[in-house]
Design a protein around this motif. Sequence first.
Motif, mmCIF file in Angstrom:
data_model
loop_
_atom_site.group_PDB
_atom_site.id
_atom_site.type_symbol
_atom_site.label_atom_id
_atom_site.label_comp_id
_atom_site.label_asym_id
_atom_site.label_seq_id
_atom_site.Cartn_x
_atom_site.Cartn_y
_atom_site.Cartn_z
ATOM 1 N N ASP A 1 -7.476 -8.522 31.279
ATOM 2 C CA ASP A 1 -6.754 -9.222 30.232
ATOM 3 C C ASP A 1 -6.515 -8.286 29.049
ATOM 4 N N ASP A 2 -5.247 -8.223 28.610
ATOM 5 C CA ASP A 2 -4.829 -7.331 27.524
ATOM 6 C C ASP A 2 -4.831 -5.851 27.915
ATOM 7 N N TYR A 3 -4.740 -5.596 29.197
ATOM 8 C CA TYR A 3 -4.580 -4.234 29.695
ATOM 9 C C TYR A 3 -3.304 -4.150 30.521
ATOM 10 N N ALA A 4 -2.769 -2.974 30.634
ATOM 11 C CA ALA A 4 -1.717 -2.694 31.604
ATOM 12 C C ALA A 4 -2.351 -1.923 32.753
ATOM 13 N N ILE A 5 -1.854 -2.177 33.931
ATOM 14 C CA ILE A 5 -2.412 -1.523 35.117
ATOM 15 C C ILE A 5 -1.270 -0.875 35.885
ATOM 16 N N GLY A 6 -1.539 0.290 36.366
ATOM 17 C CA GLY A 6 -0.510 0.996 37.124
ATOM 18 C C GLY A 6 -1.042 1.527 38.434
ATOM 19 N N TRP A 7 -0.128 1.671 39.378
ATOM 20 C CA TRP A 7 -0.398 2.350 40.635
ATOM 21 C C TRP A 7 0.436 3.624 40.662
ATOM 22 N N PHE A 8 -0.204 4.699 41.027
ATOM 23 C CA PHE A 8 0.431 5.998 41.111
ATOM 24 C C PHE A 8 0.075 6.615 42.456
ATOM 25 N N ARG A 9 0.871 7.550 42.899
ATOM 26 C CA ARG A 9 0.553 8.180 44.171
ATOM 27 C C ARG A 9 0.855 9.667 44.128
ATOM 28 N N GLN A 10 0.154 10.385 44.977
ATOM 29 C CA GLN A 10 0.388 11.817 45.098
ATOM 30 C C GLN A 10 0.338 12.196 46.563
ATOM 31 N N ALA A 11 1.457 12.686 47.029
ATOM 32 C CA ALA A 11 1.551 13.158 48.408
ATOM 33 C C ALA A 11 1.200 14.635 48.460
ATOM 34 N N PRO A 12 0.759 15.127 49.611
ATOM 35 C CA PRO A 12 0.411 16.544 49.728
ATOM 36 C C PRO A 12 1.556 17.448 49.314
ATOM 37 N N GLY A 13 1.282 18.364 48.424
ATOM 38 C CA GLY A 13 2.283 19.326 48.000
ATOM 39 C C GLY A 13 3.314 18.780 47.040
ATOM 40 N N LYS A 14 3.133 17.544 46.603
ATOM 41 C CA LYS A 14 4.110 16.953 45.689
ATOM 42 C C LYS A 14 3.445 16.534 44.383
ATOM 43 N N GLU A 15 4.272 16.335 43.393
ATOM 44 C CA GLU A 15 3.761 15.887 42.109
ATOM 45 C C GLU A 15 3.402 14.394 42.168
ATOM 46 N N GLN A 16 2.507 14.013 41.301
ATOM 47 C CA GLN A 16 2.156 12.608 41.198
ATOM 48 C C GLN A 16 3.360 11.810 40.711
ATOM 49 N N GLU A 17 3.530 10.613 41.253
ATOM 50 C CA GLU A 17 4.626 9.775 40.812
ATOM 51 C C GLU A 17 4.144 8.359 40.524
ATOM 52 N N SER A 18 4.845 7.731 39.626
ATOM 53 C CA SER A 18 4.556 6.340 39.303
ATOM 54 C C SER A 18 5.108 5.453 40.414
ATOM 55 N N VAL A 19 4.334 4.470 40.807
ATOM 56 C CA VAL A 19 4.763 3.538 41.847
ATOM 57 C C VAL A 19 5.112 2.183 41.246
ATOM 58 N N SER A 20 4.177 1.615 40.516
ATOM 59 C CA SER A 20 4.378 0.289 39.953
ATOM 60 C C SER A 20 3.374 0.039 38.852
ATOM 61 N N CYS A 21 3.782 -0.739 37.866
ATOM 62 C CA CYS A 21 2.901 -1.101 36.764
ATOM 63 C C CYS A 21 3.090 -2.564 36.401
ATOM 64 N N ILE A 22 2.056 -3.129 35.800
ATOM 65 C CA ILE A 22 2.141 -4.505 35.339
ATOM 66 C C ILE A 22 1.465 -4.633 33.987
ATOM 67 N N SER A 23 2.084 -5.418 33.134
ATOM 68 C CA SER A 23 1.526 -5.724 31.820
ATOM 69 C C SER A 23 0.904 -7.119 31.886
ATOM 70 N N THR A 24 -0.357 -7.244 31.514
ATOM 71 C CA THR A 24 -0.979 -8.561 31.569
ATOM 72 C C THR A 24 -0.593 -9.406 30.364
ATOM 73 N N THR A 25 0.001 -8.791 29.362
ATOM 74 C CA THR A 25 0.456 -9.548 28.183
ATOM 75 C C THR A 25 1.777 -10.244 28.480
ATOM 76 N N SER A 26 2.727 -9.496 28.986
ATOM 77 C CA SER A 26 4.050 -10.054 29.265
ATOM 78 C C SER A 26 4.233 -10.425 30.735
ATOM 79 N N MET A 27 3.342 -9.912 31.582
ATOM 80 C CA MET A 27 3.460 -10.013 33.039
ATOM 81 C C MET A 27 4.723 -9.309 33.520
ATOM 82 N N GLY A 28 5.245 -8.424 32.673
ATOM 83 C CA GLY A 28 6.372 -7.617 33.103
ATOM 84 C C GLY A 28 5.921 -6.574 34.113
ATOM 85 N N THR A 29 6.820 -6.233 35.004
ATOM 86 C CA THR A 29 6.494 -5.264 36.047
ATOM 87 C C THR A 29 7.527 -4.146 36.087
ATOM 88 N N TYR A 30 7.092 -3.041 36.626
ATOM 89 C CA TYR A 30 7.957 -1.885 36.852
ATOM 90 C C TYR A 30 7.752 -1.428 38.284
#
Length: 125
Positions: free
Chosen positions: A30-59
């Motif tokens: 509650d009152d935190y944002a949470i994100g999922w990120f991933r990193q494939a071998p030999g590649k840079e880390q990338e953002s996958v999805s995020c959620i805001s518990t305040t707005s419940m908005g997602t990316y």
Amino acid sequence: EVQLQASGGGLVQAGGSLRLSCSASRFSFDDYAIGWFRQAPGKEQESVSCISTTSMGTYYADSVKGRFTISIDNAMSTVYLQMNSLKPEDTAVYFCATVVEGDYNACSASDFDWWGQGTLVTVSS
């Protein structure tokens, strides 16, 4: 300090599904944002999805839109990433991370303060 635990990774065939979970002992998102990120071998880390518990908005990254869904349980204790129609290019170590909502601006790794240890997702063709 928040110690996150990510779980649910594994080996799946292309077209299959997996559900990742992220939680922390005796902790509420509650009152935190949470994100999922991933990193494939030999590649840079990338953002996958995020959620805001305040707005419940997602990316969602364009590469996963329509296939992945981020959600949080009613107790605000566990965040899920439902991954459907998995592709070999989804193979990566997936990390969850969290940050206080007041410090959350975008679904970018640099915005997040506390990280889990990662769970490996392997999608075979």
